[in-house]
Design a protein around this motif. Structure first.
Motif, PDB file in Angstrom:
ATOM      1  N   ALA A 198     -12.747   1.889   4.505  1.00 40.84           N
ATOM      2  CA  ALA A 198     -12.398   2.738   5.952  1.00 40.84           C
ATOM      3  C   ALA A 198     -10.905   2.170   5.894  1.00 40.84           C
ATOM      4  O   ALA A 198     -10.273   3.094   6.499  1.00 40.84           O
ATOM      5  N   SER A 199     -10.424   1.142   5.549  1.00 39.47           N
ATOM      6  CA  SER A 199      -8.679   0.771   5.831  1.00 39.47           C
ATOM      7  C   SER A 199      -8.239   2.147   4.837  1.00 39.47           C
ATOM      8  O   SER A 199      -7.126   2.784   5.394  1.00 39.47           O
ATOM      9  N   LEU A 200      -8.423   2.179   3.657  1.00 39.15           N
ATOM     10  CA  LEU A 200      -7.703   3.230   2.769  1.00 39.15           C
ATOM     11  C   LEU A 200      -8.127   4.618   3.594  1.00 39.15           C
ATOM     12  O   LEU A 200      -6.988   5.403   3.332  1.00 39.15           O
ATOM     13  N   ALA A 201      -9.258   4.935   3.937  1.00 36.97           N
ATOM     14  CA  ALA A 201      -9.352   6.303   4.860  1.00 36.97           C
ATOM     15  C   ALA A 201      -8.575   6.561   5.850  1.00 36.97           C
ATOM     16  O   ALA A 201      -7.713   7.483   5.959  1.00 36.97           O
ATOM     17  N   TRP A 202      -8.106   5.531   6.707  1.00 35.09           N
ATOM     18  CA  TRP A 202      -7.329   5.409   7.658  1.00 35.09           C
ATOM     19  C   TRP A 202      -5.835   5.795   7.181  1.00 35.09           C
ATOM     20  O   TRP A 202      -5.130   6.418   7.587  1.00 35.09           O
ATOM     21  N   LEU A 203      -5.614   4.924   6.004  1.00 34.31           N
ATOM     22  CA  LEU A 203      -4.198   5.149   5.703  1.00 34.31           C
ATOM     23  C   LEU A 203      -3.929   6.691   4.865  1.00 34.31           C
ATOM     24  O   LEU A 203      -3.067   7.099   5.322  1.00 34.31           O
ATOM     25  N   ILE A 204      -5.091   7.193   4.390  1.00 33.87           N
ATOM     26  CA  ILE A 204      -4.953   8.532   3.752  1.00 33.87           C
ATOM     27  C   ILE A 204      -4.578   9.557   5.037  1.00 33.87           C
ATOM     28  O   ILE A 204      -3.751  10.367   4.892  1.00 33.87           O
ATOM     29  N   LYS A 245      -5.391   9.300 -10.175  1.00 31.80           N
ATOM     30  CA  LYS A 245      -4.666  10.522 -10.769  1.00 31.80           C
ATOM     31  C   LYS A 245      -5.018  11.691 -10.009  1.00 31.80           C
ATOM     32  O   LYS A 245      -4.220  12.553  -9.979  1.00 31.80           O
ATOM     33  N   PHE A 246      -6.041  11.883  -9.340  1.00 34.75           N
ATOM     34  CA  PHE A 246      -6.463  13.177  -8.770  1.00 34.75           C
ATOM     35  C   PHE A 246      -6.444  12.922  -7.148  1.00 34.75           C
ATOM     36  O   PHE A 246      -6.099  13.954  -6.673  1.00 34.75           O
ATOM     37  N   SER A 247      -7.183  12.297  -6.558  1.00 38.72           N
ATOM     38  CA  SER A 247      -7.485  12.167  -5.120  1.00 38.72           C
ATOM     39  C   SER A 247      -8.011  10.640  -4.627  1.00 38.72           C
ATOM     40  O   SER A 247      -8.699  10.014  -5.214  1.00 38.72           O
ATOM     41  N   PRO A 248      -7.092  10.277  -3.747  1.00 38.87           N
ATOM     42  CA  PRO A 248      -7.416   9.001  -3.161  1.00 38.87           C
ATOM     43  C   PRO A 248      -8.748   8.997  -2.542  1.00 38.87           C
ATOM     44  O   PRO A 248      -9.552   7.802  -2.379  1.00 38.87           O
ATOM     45  N   TRP A 249      -9.282  10.170  -2.053  1.00 36.75           N
ATOM     46  CA  TRP A 249     -10.576   9.908  -1.613  1.00 36.75           C
ATOM     47  C   TRP A 249     -11.806   9.406  -2.640  1.00 36.75           C
ATOM     48  O   TRP A 249     -12.797   8.799  -2.216  1.00 36.75           O
ATOM     49  N   VAL A 250     -11.462   9.670  -3.968  1.00 33.51           N
ATOM     50  CA  VAL A 250     -12.364   9.132  -4.840  1.00 33.51           C
ATOM     51  C   VAL A 250     -12.522   7.658  -4.950  1.00 33.51           C
ATOM     52  O   VAL A 250     -13.407   6.906  -4.677  1.00 33.51           O
ATOM     53  N   ILE A 251     -11.252   6.934  -4.286  1.00 36.06           N
ATOM     54  CA  ILE A 251     -11.122   5.632  -4.476  1.00 36.06           C
ATOM     55  C   ILE A 251     -11.955   5.138  -3.015  1.00 36.06           C
ATOM     56  O   ILE A 251     -12.778   4.262  -3.063  1.00 36.06           O
ATOM     57  N   VAL A 252     -11.880   5.832  -2.056  1.00 37.92           N
ATOM     58  CA  VAL A 252     -12.915   5.536  -0.780  1.00 37.92           C
ATOM     59  C   VAL A 252     -14.142   5.599  -1.007  1.00 37.92           C
ATOM     60  O   VAL A 252     -14.847   4.837  -0.693  1.00 37.92           O
ATOM     61  N   ARG A 271      -3.476   8.867   7.933  1.00 41.56           N
ATOM     62  CA  ARG A 271      -2.244   8.400   8.919  1.00 41.56           C
ATOM     63  C   ARG A 271      -0.973   8.633   8.044  1.00 41.56           C
ATOM     64  O   ARG A 271       0.066   8.900   8.721  1.00 41.56           O
ATOM     65  N   HIS A 272      -0.931   8.540   6.615  1.00 39.98           N
ATOM     66  CA  HIS A 272       0.276   8.399   5.716  1.00 39.98           C
ATOM     67  C   HIS A 272      -0.333   9.330   4.672  1.00 39.98           C
ATOM     68  O   HIS A 272       0.044   8.769   3.672  1.00 39.98           O
ATOM     69  N   ASP A 314       0.834  -1.187   0.264  1.00 37.55           N
ATOM     70  CA  ASP A 314      -0.057   0.061   0.109  1.00 37.55           C
ATOM     71  C   ASP A 314       0.848   1.335   0.009  1.00 37.55           C
ATOM     72  O   ASP A 314       0.325   2.520  -0.007  1.00 37.55           O
ATOM     73  N   ARG A 315       1.983   1.303  -0.046  1.00 34.86           N
ATOM     74  CA  ARG A 315       2.893   2.476  -0.251  1.00 34.86           C
ATOM     75  C   ARG A 315       2.717   2.943  -1.670  1.00 34.86           C
ATOM     76  O   ARG A 315       3.368   4.344  -1.635  1.00 34.86           O
ATOM     77  N   ASP A 316       2.306   2.219  -2.658  1.00 38.13           N
ATOM     78  CA  ASP A 316       2.250   2.877  -3.917  1.00 38.13           C
ATOM     79  C   ASP A 316       0.895   3.117  -3.875  1.00 38.13           C
ATOM     80  O   ASP A 316      -0.301   2.349  -3.447  1.00 38.13           O
ATOM     81  N   ARG A 317       0.406   4.217  -4.389  1.00 36.56           N
ATOM     82  CA  ARG A 317      -0.946   4.812  -4.651  1.00 36.56           C
ATOM     83  C   ARG A 317      -1.656   3.934  -5.434  1.00 36.56           C
ATOM     84  O   ARG A 317      -2.970   4.226  -5.623  1.00 36.56           O
ATOM     85  N   ALA A 318      -1.052   3.068  -6.190  1.00 38.25           N
ATOM     86  CA  ALA A 318      -1.638   2.082  -7.263  1.00 38.25           C
ATOM     87  C   ALA A 318      -2.564   1.070  -6.809  1.00 38.25           C
ATOM     88  O   ALA A 318      -3.353   0.405  -7.086  1.00 38.25           O
ATOM     89  N   PHE A 319      -2.089   0.883  -5.421  1.00 38.52           N
ATOM     90  CA  PHE A 319      -2.519  -0.541  -4.799  1.00 38.52           C
ATOM     91  C   PHE A 319      -4.065  -0.723  -4.680  1.00 38.52           C
ATOM     92  O   PHE A 319      -4.908  -1.510  -5.131  1.00 38.52           O
TER      93      PHE A 319
END
Length: 135
Positions: free
Chosen positions: A118-124, A72-79, A126-127, A23-28
């Motif tokens: 929820a896991s991705l939101a936590w990751l965003i 491309k734009f925001s990991p919140w879209v993935i959440v 926290r990191h 998950d260190r790569d935003r493509a995961f």
């Protein structure tokens, strides 16, 4: 039981991905989203219904577009898309008739999707640096 397994598995996958560094790569998580979205197409193919494959492919395309946009734009879209896919799971049988879907799948996938969101939101939170290098 499908709800419990979905949550436990999604949190387990997120924890494992964190431990080994996937998950260190935003493509995961965008990749996870695309795989999740593809399962209904697989179930449609198993039912041997071309019409259902096409319908499920249209739905999958929406989530693939969200995965690319989130990458491309925001990991919140993935959440939001993961949570949205969970909601779609709860309504799937009313939206698309797909006889290949196992009876327990919508409940399992709903729980998995919400756990992954929820896991991705936590990751965003926290990191955030992982997602800082957006293209």
């Amino acid at each position: 039981m499908p709800y419990v397994l979905g949550i436990v598995l999604s949190v387990g996958v997120a924890w494992f991905a964190r431990c080994v560094g996937f998950d260190r790569d935003r493509a995961f998580y965008p990749t996870v989203l695309m795989v999740i979205a593809s399962y209904y197409v697989l179930f449609a193919a198993m039912s041997e219904s071309l019409h259902t494959v096409l319908l499920e492919s249209v739905v999958m395309t929406v989530f693939v577009i969200a995965a690319v946009g989130g990458f491309k734009f925001s990991p919140w879209v993935i959440v939001a898309a993961l949570a949205g896919h969970g909601i779609f799971d709860s309504l799937h049988g009313k939206v698309v008739e797909n006889p290949g879907v196992p009876v327990w799948w919508p409940a399992f996938c709903l729980a998995y999707d919400l756990g992954a969101a929820a896991s991705l939101a936590w990751l965003i939170k926290r990191h955030p640096r992982i997602f800082h290098d957006q293209q």
